[in-house]
Design a protein around this motif. Structure first.
Motif, mmCIF file in Angstrom:
data_model
loop_
_atom_site.group_PDB
_atom_site.id
_atom_site.type_symbol
_atom_site.label_atom_id
_atom_site.label_comp_id
_atom_site.label_asym_id
_atom_site.label_seq_id
_atom_site.Cartn_x
_atom_site.Cartn_y
_atom_site.Cartn_z
ATOM 1 N N GLU A 1 -3.273 15.619 -4.913
ATOM 2 C CA GLU A 1 -3.227 14.825 -3.687
ATOM 3 C C GLU A 1 -4.403 13.859 -3.612
ATOM 4 O O GLU A 1 -4.291 12.759 -3.058
ATOM 5 N N LYS B 1 -3.618 11.000 -5.964
ATOM 6 C CA LYS B 1 -2.607 10.133 -5.353
ATOM 7 C C LYS B 1 -3.215 9.264 -4.275
ATOM 8 O O LYS B 1 -2.941 8.066 -4.179
ATOM 9 N N GLU B 2 -4.062 9.871 -3.424
ATOM 10 C CA GLU B 2 -4.687 9.126 -2.345
ATOM 11 C C GLU B 2 -5.566 8.001 -2.880
ATOM 12 O O GLU B 2 -5.572 6.888 -2.351
#
Length: 326
Positions: free
Chosen positions: A132, A135-136
């Protein structure tokens, strides 16, 4: 915006002398890999402290990895022809070879530098960053990278006085004087030390070795300039060379030019024994010791012979477009 631009912008917020604190994005990455610490080469002497962790390795590798030549020549065939009896002999032999090479034309401003780096430890650390977070931040790990030769935005970025673009590095190298002492003095000006506010200032020979190492990471460098750089390097106090070829992270046999980083660690600049191009670098533990990065990170034991950094630069080329491979 491409990944290299994102990475360089991320690094612009890194904690260097007289600069702002870490950006929130970098803080998230650092916290995600909490517990792991790693030392990496800095352009500033005041940065000579424990690294912030895998995020520094990831960012620094993308920024400073700038030269590796791909070759299939077997290293065993040249080992017997090398004089590794002293740094003066080994580096003098390299300089003699390079002075005989034709100087190719400087890359055009619209061209790109393709680079490939083998760094198993960095890849493993990257896997530990939560998906995550990756991805961020819209970042991805790859051993391949493309750097614009003419990067005016980076050249004009006064907030990052450490970084030198491929074009800047090429012209700095091309303009270096012949005299080793004068050459080293010039490089110390190009890559200045810190102001001493975050620790003792570098000794002159420490500063010279660091500046040489930073410039050698650039691609391309004119062969005659590289010859002058090697002759100057041989004069730096504390320089050594292993009396045998070593294996780098990619399995190639390479020359290791060495110098103590501190009481516990040795830095190694790796050279290709076929064409004497810059082939990577290592940091090797020379004395077993405990290490703590501070900020609550756990103490670890570094054993003699451990590799704190092991980077093999396996390919570099000037190409006409981003994404192109030779």
């Amino acid at each position: 915006m491409d990944e290299m631009t994102r990475l360089r912008e991320l690094r612009a917020d890194a904690p260097v002398p007289d600069r702002a604190a870490l950006a929130p994005g970098r803080k998230r990455l650092t916290e995600a890999i909490e517990g792991r610490s790693r030392r990496t080469l800095r352009l500033r002497a005041d940065w000579r402290i424990a690294s912030l962790g895998a995020v520094v390795a990831i960012t620094a590798a993308a920024l400073f990895v700038t030269q590796i030549v791909d070759t299939s020549d077997p290293r065993q065939s040249v080992a017997g022809d090398l004089d590794l009896s002293s740094p003066a002999s080994a580096l003098g032999e390299a300089a003699d070879f390079l002075e005989r090479q034709e100087v190719p034309p400087e890359p055009r401003n619209d061209q790109w530098i393709y680079l490939r780096e083998e760094n198993p430890d960095q890849e493993e650390q990257w896997k530990e960053v939560p998906a995550e977070v990756r991805k961020e931040m819209q970042l991805a790990y790859s051993p391949d990278s493309w750097i614009p030769y003419d990067d005016k935005a980076a050249e004009n970025d006064e907030s990052d006085t450490d970084y030198r673009t491929a074009r800047e590095s090429y012209r700095i190298a091309a303009g270096l004087p012949e005299d080793p002492e004068a050459l080293l003095a010039e490089l110390r000006k190009v890559f200045p030390t810190g102001d001493g506010s975050n620790g003792p200032r570098e000794a002159e020979d420490d500063h010279s070795f660091r500046a040489l190492t930073v410039l050698l990471q650039s691609y391309p460098l004119p062969p005659d300039a590289l010859a002058r750089i090697y002759r100057a390097m041989a004069t730096v106090e504390g320089i050594g060379v292993t009396d045998h070829l070593i294996r780098d992270a990619s399995g190639r046999q390479v020359i290791a030019v060495t110098r103590a980083y501190d009481a516990n660690t040795r830095s190694e600049i790796l050279l290709d024994p076929v064409d004497y191009s810059y082939a990577g670098q290592r940091d090797v533990v020379t004395r077993t010791h405990e290490f703590s990065g501070g900020d609550g990170t756990p103490t670890t034991v570094h054993k003699r012979g451990d590799l704190l950094m092991d980077v093999a630069r396996t390919r570099a080329a000037v190409v006409d477009a981003k994404g192109q491979k030779p």
